[in-house]
Scaffold this motif. Structure first.
Motif, PDB file in Angstrom:
ATOM      1  N   GLU A  63       3.892   1.688  -1.078  1.00 53.16           N
ATOM      2  CA  GLU A  63       4.653   1.982  -2.293  1.00 53.16           C
ATOM      3  C   GLU A  63       3.762   2.336  -3.474  1.00 53.16           C
ATOM      4  N   THR A  64       2.442   2.231  -3.302  1.00 54.42           N
ATOM      5  CA  THR A  64       1.563   2.638  -4.393  1.00 54.42           C
ATOM      6  C   THR A  64       0.708   3.849  -4.011  1.00 54.42           C
ATOM      7  N   SER A  65       0.923   4.389  -2.815  1.00 55.97           N
ATOM      8  CA  SER A  65       0.141   5.549  -2.388  1.00 55.97           C
ATOM      9  C   SER A  65       0.901   6.835  -2.706  1.00 55.97           C
ATOM     10  N   PRO A  66       0.166   7.881  -3.094  1.00 56.39           N
ATOM     11  CA  PRO A  66       0.842   9.112  -3.510  1.00 56.39           C
ATOM     12  C   PRO A  66       1.765   9.685  -2.430  1.00 56.39           C
ATOM     13  N   ILE A 101       0.848  -1.202   0.000  1.00 56.37           N
ATOM     14  CA  ILE A 101       0.000   0.000   0.000  1.00 56.37           C
ATOM     15  C   ILE A 101       0.883   1.253   0.000  1.00 56.37           C
ATOM     16  N   PHE A 157       5.066   6.755  -1.920  1.00 60.42           N
ATOM     17  CA  PHE A 157       5.741   5.851  -2.862  1.00 60.42           C
ATOM     18  C   PHE A 157       7.194   6.225  -3.123  1.00 60.42           C
ATOM     19  N   ARG A 158       7.507   7.530  -3.000  1.00 60.64           N
ATOM     20  CA  ARG A 158       8.869   7.949  -3.332  1.00 60.64           C
ATOM     21  C   ARG A 158       9.908   7.385  -2.359  1.00 60.64           C
ATOM     22  N   TYR A 159       9.454   7.005  -1.201  1.00 64.29           N
ATOM     23  CA  TYR A 159      10.373   6.431  -0.230  1.00 64.29           C
ATOM     24  C   TYR A 159      11.118   5.232  -0.822  1.00 64.29           C
ATOM     25  N   PHE A 160      10.445   4.510  -1.732  1.00 61.17           N
ATOM     26  CA  PHE A 160      11.056   3.305  -2.287  1.00 61.17           C
ATOM     27  C   PHE A 160      11.835   3.594  -3.565  1.00 61.17           C
ATOM     28  N   ASP A 161      11.705   4.847  -4.051  1.00 61.06           N
ATOM     29  CA  ASP A 161      12.306   5.195  -5.337  1.00 61.06           C
ATOM     30  C   ASP A 161      13.709   5.766  -5.195  1.00 61.06           C
ATOM     31  N   LEU A 162      13.859   6.641  -4.218  1.00 69.28           N
ATOM     32  CA  LEU A 162      15.059   7.484  -4.228  1.00 69.28           C
ATOM     33  C   LEU A 162      16.147   6.926  -3.325  1.00 69.28           C
ATOM     34  N   PRO A 163      17.366   6.842  -3.846  1.00 70.16           N
ATOM     35  CA  PRO A 163      18.459   6.423  -2.970  1.00 70.16           C
ATOM     36  C   PRO A 163      18.741   7.508  -1.942  1.00 70.16           C
ATOM     37  N   ASP A 164      19.306   7.136  -0.803  1.00 73.16           N
ATOM     38  CA  ASP A 164      19.652   8.134   0.210  1.00 73.16           C
ATOM     39  C   ASP A 164      20.772   9.007  -0.347  1.00 73.16           C
TER      40      ASP A 164
END
Ligand SMILES: Cc1cc2nc3c(=O)[nH]c(=O)nc-3n(C[C@H](O)[C@H](O)[C@H](O)COP(=O)(O)OP(=O)(O)OC[C@H]3O[C@@H](n4cnc5c(N)ncnc54)[C@H](O)[C@@H]3O)c2cc1C
Ligand code: SF4
Lengths: 538, 459
Positions: B400-403, B398, B406-413
Motif C-alpha cells: 500500500e506504500t509502493s507506487p 509494503i 497503492f491504488r489497489y487500496f484506494d479505489l472502490p470497485d
C-alpha cells in the motif's frame, strides 16, 4: 525588575511561558533533552504523491526496520506512529526507570515535546469546568486569546459554543471533507432528536491549524500528511514557538541536557538546578532567580520529588494523578459507501460532538475523524477476516469509515499517585505511577457508549460489532493534577500563580497544577495557563 | 547531508550494514567491492547506492570517489585462510593506502573495523591479528577523526567462522584445544551492523577503540558443546588437546601447507585468549536488542539448512505468491527488494523463529495464492501470533506504500450499490468457504504438530 528564569522543557507549556516572559523583558535559559525533528521530506507533495515521487516511499512510510507496520498481535490501536515521529518518543540515554501499575505513560524528550505529534484539538474550558480552579473563565480568557493568536486556532461559532466559550482570534474553519460535510448536514436534519433525545450536539472541532496564512506560516493546503508531520507548519507544533524564542536576544536554549533535581538552601530557595550533559556526561549546575518546571506532568513531578529526596531525604507521594479515559468507536457511514475517498484533505478530526450531562463538569467530549489519508494496513489487519476479504471491504467502505474518540473527565483521587521507589539502580530512584479507575467507570463507559451509538445511528452510521476499543489509562496523554493549585497554601500544592508551596522560587507551568481534568483536551489550557503565570507572577 | 564510502560493502558484514543505512541520511553511498554479485545488488534498492568495482591495493581505482565523501567505513579484510604475507598486504598495506588517499581527499571521519584478536597478549604466529594491529596503528597515526571497532566472533548467515566451528563441534568426540575455559562473547552479524550504524548515526568519532560483542559470554567448551547438542541432541564427549605442542608443531608446517590445514595456527590462539569485550556506550545502547547465543545458534543452523541463496529465492517466491493473493498482481523489483529487506531488518520478522507448524504453514502458503488464502483465513482466527501473519502484514504495508500497487487500496470497485452488495455476499461466502476448507486441511496439521511438540517437551 528583569529576572533570570530557568525553564525545564520545551513543550507546549514551556514555550508559551517563555514567549510571554521574554515579551516582558525577562531573561530565559531553557534546559531540554530536545531531540530534534527531522527535516520535512519534499514539502510540495501530497500524501499520494509521496508514494509515486519519493525514491523510497516504503522506507519513508514504514521505516528502515519496518517499525511503521502495526502487527495485529500488538496493542489494538488503529494507527502507529510513523518513523518520522519516532524522535518524539525516543528516551534519552540513561533515562529513569518507571514502575507503573494501571497506567501506560508516554513521555517525550523532543524539541516541542509530545505536542509534536498531537492532533491539534484546542478547547477552552468553561466556568463549570474551572470551578475547582482558583480563577474563572474571565480571568483565563485573555490568555486563551493570546495563545490563539500565536498558535492559530480554527473553528466556528456553532452548536458547540454552548460547551466551548468563543474567544477572539478564532480563524474560520478549514474546508470540510465530503464525509464530514455529510455528517454535518445530516446533523442539521436530526438535530432535534439528538439535542432533545440524547443531549448531544455536533459542530466543528477547534483545531490548531491555520485556515489562512499567518506569521510566515502557510494556510493548510490539504496535502493529507498531518500524521507524518505537516511540511508547511500549518498544523501548529510547539517547535514553531521554540524557533521564535530562539530568535530572541534574551533567550538561551540548552539542549541535550537532562535535568535531575534542584538544590535549595535552608530557606527553601533553590540555588541551582543539577543537570547532566548528554553530550559528554558532565554534571552541570544552572543558576537563576526562579525555576520553572514544564517538563510534562510526569517528569516535572519526578524532578520535584527527587529534589526533596536529595535536599531533606524526604520521600513524598503526590496524589491526584489524572488522565482522560478514551474510547475509540469505529463507525461506517452507509451513505458514503462506494464513493471514492478523498486523499487531498485535512487528515485529522474536523467535527466534535458534545454530550451534555446533569452536572456540567461531567460533560462528555467526542472528536470525530473521518477516514481520509491513513495507512490502510493497521485497519485491514484489525478486521476479523482474511486479508484479501478485509482489503476488499476496506477499499469499498473506506470513504465511509470514521472513528469517534470519546473522552471522559477525571478527578483527583488519593489512590492515583506518583512517588519514588528504589528499583535496581543506586544512582537514581524509579518513578512509581499508580492508577485505578473510579468504581463507577464501567457503568459510565457503558452508558456513554450506548448514547454515542444511538447518536451515530441518527447520523446514518453503524458501529461494527466488536471493534470498539477502550484505550488504557495513559493513552490519552492528558496528564495532570499531582501538585494542584489552590488558595490553600498546603504543602505539596501550588499557589494560584502555580508557585510551589514547598520551594519558594519554583513554579509549575504544565499539567501538574490542574485541580480537575474535564473531558476536553487540555493542551490549550496548559498553554493559556502558562501565559497567565508568566504574566501574573513575573 | 553527506556522502559515505564503504569498503567491503558486499561482504559478510557490509551487506548487513547497507541494508540498514537510511538513504535519506546521505547524498550518496559508494559501495566498494571487488565484484558485483546479483545477490549483493539486491541491497542497492535505491539510486543513492552506487556500486564501485575497485581493488584496494590500486588506489587509482577508487581515489576519485574518496574526494566526494566525508566518511569512510573500512570493512574490507581477509579473514579466512591464506598465505601469511597476504594478510599483511590486504589488511595492513591496503588500509595504509586507503588512509593516505582519504587524507589527501579531505575525508573527515574514518570507521575502521578491526578485530578483538588485536588485544590478545601473544599473537606472534597469528598473522591476521598482527596485520590488523598494524592497521590500527596506521589509523591512529593518520590524523583523521577515527573510531576503531573491534568485533568479537561474528555469527550469522555465511559467517566464515561458523563453518570451521561446526565442523569441529559436529565430530562424535569434540576436540577442545587447551583447557576450554577461555571465554568468548559472540555477536550476531545484524547486531554488529546495528552497532556500526549507531557509531555513524551518533557521530562517535573521538579516536576511541570500541569493542563489540554480543549480550552473553560463554566458555569455548560450553559453546562447542551447545553446537554439538543442537545437531545431535545430546552432550558431546570431549577430548582436551594440549595447545602449546600443537601450535609448535603446526607452525612448522603452516607456511607450505596452509591450504590443507583445517585451522590456522592463528585461529588456535583464540582457544587460549579470552575474546570478551570491555563494556562501552555503543554496547550499552544496543545490547538489549541483541540476539543471545541460543538464538544465534538456532538461526545459524536453520539458515545453514536452507542456504542463504535458497533463502532469498524462497523469499522471492513468497513475495510473488502472497502479492498475487493480496492484490492479484505480480510484485515488481522494488516490492521484491523491500520484502527481502524487511526480513533482514525488521525485528518482528526475525524473532521468534517460527515453530514447526508455522514453518509448515509458511511453506504451504507460498505454493499458490489459494493456499495463501487458506492459511491466512485459518491463522487469522486460530493462530494470530504466527510469523506467517507478520509476513503478510508487512507485505500488505509494503504494497500500500509502493507506487505500483497503492491504488489497489484506494479505489472502490466500479459498479452500483447493488453490485457492491452482491460482491460483499460473494466475498463473505468465499471467506466462509476458505475458513471451512482450511479447518479441514490445516486443522489436522496444526493439531498433529502441537501434539508432537508437546510429547517432545514431556520426553
Ligand atoms: C498522539 C497525541 C495526540 C494528542 N492530541 C492532543 C490534542 O488533540 N489536543 C490536546 O490538547 N492535547 C493533545 N495531546 C496531548 C499533548 O501533546 C500534551 O498535553 C502536551 O504535549 C503537554 O505539553 P507539556 O509542555 O506540558 O509537556 P511535554 O509535551 O511532555 O514536554 C515536555 C518537555 O520537557 C522536556 N523534558 C522532560 N524531562 C526532562 C528532563 N528531565 N530534562 C530536560 N528536559 C526534559 C522534554 O524534552 C519536552 O521538551 C496529544 C498527545 C499525543 C501523544
Ligand atoms: S495541516 Fe495536514 S493537510 Fe494541512 S497542509 Fe499540513 S499536513 Fe497538509
Amino acid at each position: 525588575m528583569a529576572q533570570h528564569l530557568v525553564v525545564v522543557g520545551s513543550g507546549a507549556s514551556a514555550v508559551h511561558f517563555a514567549l510571554s516572559v521574554l515579551e516582558k523583558g525577562h531573561k530565559v535559559t531553557m534546559i531540554d533533552v530536545g531531540h530534534a525533528p527531522p527535516q520535512p521530506v519534499s514539502p510540495g507533495l501530497t500524501f499520494n504523491e509521496l508514494k509515486t515521487k519519493l525514491d523510497d516511499p516504503v522506507g519513508y512510510f514504514l521505516g528502515r526496520r519496518y517499525e511503521g507496520v502495526v502487527h495485529a498481535d500488538g496493542d489494538g490501536e488503529y494507527y502507529g506512529f510513523p518513523p518520522s515521529k519516532t524522535y518524539v518518543f525516543t528516551p534519552p540515554d540513561d533515562d529513569i526507570d518507571l514502575n507503573t501499575t494501571g497506567f501506560e505513560p508516554l513521555r517525550s524528550f523532543a524539541q516541542g515535546g509530545l505536542a509534536q505529534t498531537w492532533t491539534g484539538g484546542s478547547y477552552p474550558l468553561n466556568d463549570a469546568e474551572l470551578a475547582d480552579y482558583p480563577f474563572s473563565y474571565k480571568d483565563l480568557q485573555p490568555y486563551y486569546e493570546q495563545v490563539a493568536r500565536r498558535v492559530g486556532i480554527s473553528g466556528d461559532d456553532d452548536d458547540l459554543s454552548r460547551f466551548f466559550p468563543t474567544h477572539d482570534h478564532l480563524l474560520p474553519g478549514l474546508e470540510l471533507d465530503e464525509h464530514s460535510q455529510l455528517l454535518a448536514d445530516t446533523y442539521r436534519n436530526a438535530k432535534h432528536k439528538l439535542n432533545n433525545g440524547f443531549h448531544a450536539y455536533l459542530g466543528r472541532s477547534r483545531i490548531a491549524t491555520l485556515s489562512r496564512d499567518q506569521d510566515n506560516r502557510k494556510a493548510c493546503s490539504y496535502t493529507g500528511r498531518c500524521l507524518w508531520g505537516c511540511p508547511s507548519q500549518s498544523l501548529y507544533t510547539p517547535s514553531i514557538s521554540l524557533g521564535q524564542c530562539n530568535n530572541h536576544p534574551n533567550f538561551t536554549y540548552m539542549s541535550r541536557v537532562y535535568a535531575s533535581h534542584f538544590v535549595y538552601d535552608d530557606h527553601k530557595q533553590i540555588k541551582h538546578l543539577v543537570a547532566r550533559s548528554l553530550a559528554d556526561g558532565q554534571v552541570i549546575e544552572v543558576k537563576g532567580d526562579s525555576f520553572i518546571l514544564a517538563a510534562g506532568t510526569l517528569c516535572s513531578s519526578y524532578i520535584f520529588m527527587a529534589s526533596l529526596l536529595h535536599g531533606e531525604g524526604r520521600l513524598v507521594r503526590l496524589p491526584g494523578l489524572m488522565d482522560n479515559r478514551q474510547l475509540l468507536v469505529p463507525f461506517l457511514n452507509l451513505a458514503m459507501i462506494g464513493k471514492p475517498f478523498q486523499p487531498d484533505s485535512y487528515q485529522y478530526h474536523q467535527l466534535a460532538m458534545g454530550i451534555e450531562t446533569p452536572d456540567p463538569k461531567h460533560y462528555v467530549h467526542c472528536q470525530i475523524t473521518t477516514l481520509k489519508t491513513a495507512l490502510a494496513q493497521p485497519i485491514i489487519t484489525s478486521m476479523p477476516l482474511n486479508l484479501r476479504t478485509a482489503s476488499f471491504l476496506f477499499r469499498n467502505l473506506r470513504s465511509g469509515l470514521g472513528i469517534l474518540n470519546i473522552n471522559l473527565h477525571d478527578t483527583r483521587r488519593d489512590d492515583n499517585f506518583l512517588t519514588l521507589d528504589g528499583g535496581s539502580r543506586s544512582d537514581q530512584p524509579r518513578l512509581a505511577i499508580n492508577y485505578t479507575p473510579p468504581h463507577d467507570e464501567p457503568q459510565r463507559l457503558k452508558r456513554t457508549l450506548h448514547t454515542v451509538k444511538k447518536c451515530l445511528w441518527q447520523l446514518g452510521c453503524v458501529v461494527p460489532p466488536g471493534m470498539t476499543y477502550t484505550r488504557p489509562m495513559g493513552a490519552s496523554v492528558h496528564y495532570a493534577g499531582t501538585i494542584p493549585m489552590s488558595d490553600n497554601p498546603a504543602p505539596l500544592t501550588a499557589s494560584p500563580t502555580c508557585r510551589s508551596n514547598d520551594l519558594g522560587n519554583l513554579y509549575f507551568v504544565d499539567g501538574t497544577t490542574l485541580p480537575f481534568l474535564p473531558a476536553k483536551n487540555l493542551t490549550f489550557t496548559l498553554m493559556a495557563n502558562a501565559a497567565r503565570v508568566a504574566d501574573q507572577a513575573f | 547531508m553527506s556522502a559515505i564510502l564503504i569498503t567491503g560493502a558486499t561482504g559478510f558484514v557490509g551487506r548487513r550494514l547497507l541494508a540498514r543505512i537510511d538513504p535519506a541520511s546521505y547524498d550518496k553511498v559508494y559501495c566498494l567491492g571487488r565484484h558485483v554479485s546479483a545477490a549483493s545488488l539486491t541491497v542497492y534498492n535505491n539510486d543513492k547506492f552506487e556500486h564501485v568495482t575497485a581493488d584496494l591495493l590500486d588506489p587509482a581505482s577508487y581515489a576519485d570517489y574518496l574526494s566526494r565523501v566525508n566518511t569512510v567505513v573500512h570493512l574490507a579484510a581477509i579473514t579466512g585462510k591464506c598465505p601469511p604475507d597476504q594478510y599483511f598486504r590486504v589488511n595492513r598495506d591496503a588500509t595504509d593506502l586507503l588512509l593516505q588517499q582519504a587524507k589527501k581527499a579531505g575525508v573527515k571521519r574514518f570507521l575502521h573495523v578491526s578485530t578483538i584478536a588485536v588485544k590478545y597478549p601473544n599473537k606472534d604466529l597469528y598473522y591476521y591479528a598482527l596485520a590488523k594491529e598494524q592497521a590500527e596503528y596506521a589509523v591512529k597515526q593518520s590524523g583523521l577523526s577515527y573510531t576503531i571497532a573491534r568485533p568479537t566472533i561474528v555469527l550469522g548467515p555465511k559467517s566464515p567462522i561458523w563453518d570451521a566451528l561446526t565442523k569441529l563441534a559436529k565430530l562424535p568426540v569434540v576436540p577442545i584445544f587447551g583447557h576450554g575455559q577461555t571465554r568468548i562473547q559472540p555477536i550476531h552479524v545484524d547486531d554488529l551492523a546495528d552497532s556500526l550504524l549507531y557509531i555513524l548515526e551518533h557521530d562517535l568519532f573521538n579516536g576511541d577503540t570500541i569493542e563489540l560483542g554480543g549480550p552473553e559470554q560463554i566458555t569455548f567448551e560450553q559453546f562447542l558443546s551447545d553446537i554439538h547438542r543442537l545437531y545431535h541432541g545430546k552432550d558431546p564427549r570431549t577430548l582436551h588437546i594440549p595447545l602449546r605442542p600443537v601450535i609448535a608443531l603446526l607452525s612448522l608446517v603452516e607456511r607450505p601447507l596452509y591450504k590443507a590445514m583445517p585451522l590456522t595456527v592463528g585461529q588456535l590462539c583464540a582457544f587460549h585468549n579470552d575474546s570478551t569485550i570491555e563494556p562501552n556506550a555503543v554496547f550499552d545502547a544496543n545490547k538489549d536488542r541483541m540476539l543471545g547465543i541460543d538464538q544465534m545458534l538456532q538461526q545459524a543452523k536453520d539458515q545453514e539448512q536452507l542456504g542463504e541463496h535458497a533463502r532469498e529465492n524462497t523469499l522471492d517466491q513468497q513475495c510473488q505468491t502472497f502479492t498475487a493473493y493480496l492484490v492479484g498482481a505480480q510484485p515488481d523489483g522494488y516490492i521484491l527488494s523491500k520484502y527481502r529487506q524487511a526480513h533482514s531488518t525488521s525485528p518482528q520478522l526475525s524473532e521468534p523463529l517460527p515453530c514447526a507448524t508455522d514453518q509448515a504453514f509458511i511453506t504451504i502458503a507460498s505454493k499458490h495464492p489459494w493456499l495463501t488464502r487458506l492459511v491466512d483465513s485459518y491463522t487469522r482466527i486460530l493462530a494470530p501470533h504466527y510469523i506467517i501473519r507478520r509476513k503478510l502484514t508487512v507485505l500488505l504495508a509494503i504494497l500500500e506504500t509502493s507506487p505500483a500497487t497503492f491504488r489497489y487500496f484506494d479505489l472502490p470497485d466500479p459498479g452500483s450499490k447493488a453490485m457492491l452488495l452482491l460482491r460483499v455476499i460473494g466475498n463473505a461466502f468465499f471467506f466462509t468457504l476458505s475458513l471451512a476448507l482450511s479447518l479441514v486441511v490445516l486443522g489436522p496439521i496444526h493439531l498433529l504438530s502441537s501434539l508432537r511438540s508437546s510429547t517432545k517437551r514431556d520426553a
